[in-house]
Design an enzyme around this catalytic site. Sequence first.
Site, PDB file in Angstrom:
ATOM      1  N   GLY A  11      41.538  44.347  43.867  1.00  0.00           N
ATOM      2  CA  GLY A  11      41.773  45.780  44.063  1.00  0.00           C
ATOM      3  C   GLY A  11      42.705  46.069  45.228  1.00  0.00           C
ATOM      4  O   GLY A  11      43.570  46.944  45.152  1.00  0.00           O
ATOM      5  N   CYS A  12      42.542  45.320  46.304  1.00  0.00           N
ATOM      6  CA  CYS A  12      43.366  45.545  47.500  1.00  0.00           C
ATOM      7  C   CYS A  12      44.820  45.141  47.257  1.00  0.00           C
ATOM      8  O   CYS A  12      45.738  45.779  47.772  1.00  0.00           O
ATOM      9  CB  CYS A  12      42.786  44.795  48.689  1.00  0.00           C
ATOM     10  SG  CYS A  12      41.123  45.385  49.092  1.00  0.00           S
ATOM     11  N   THR A  13      45.016  44.099  46.454  1.00  0.00           N
ATOM     12  CA  THR A  13      46.380  43.688  46.114  1.00  0.00           C
ATOM     13  C   THR A  13      47.037  44.749  45.231  1.00  0.00           C
ATOM     14  O   THR A  13      48.202  45.111  45.447  1.00  0.00           O
ATOM     15  CB  THR A  13      46.374  42.312  45.422  1.00  0.00           C
ATOM     16  OG1 THR A  13      45.807  41.350  46.328  1.00  0.00           O
ATOM     17  CG2 THR A  13      47.772  41.887  45.023  1.00  0.00           C
TER      18      THR A  13
END
Length: 151
Positions: free
Chosen positions: A45-47
Amino acid sequence: MPDLVNGFPAPDFELPDQNGQAVRLRQFRGRSVVLFFYPKDDTTGCTIEACRFRDEFERFTAAGAEVIGISDDSCESHQKFISKYKLPFTLLSDKGGRVRKLYGVNKTFGIIPGRVTFVIDREGVVQHVFSSQSNPAKHVDEALGVLAEFA
């Protein structure tokens, strides 16, 4: 939802960036700031979120906004994350979550650091808060929409 809401001054802070250099929020007065808190470097998700900010980076700079990401990852982890995905913005290391707490960004299920984006205007006032752990790409759309309103 975070404690900090629209119309309130964004608390100043100082944290090290990916190179270990001290960065203070107040050094960006006169520019809008998109401050996004995210759980962890190089996770799915952060990527997705970081790469969306990267892909729309020119739109943020055209709107006069500085993009800054914050997680509790180390400066070294941030360097690797930036290098791997060619991220053009600053990442700050908030070891211990002091600034996360200052901004009222709570943990999801009590364990996962929250994913919250703050749009701060040129005078340092919060104009928009968006919180969604499950829709990381929408943080970029939300921020761009708000910047378009007061650009």
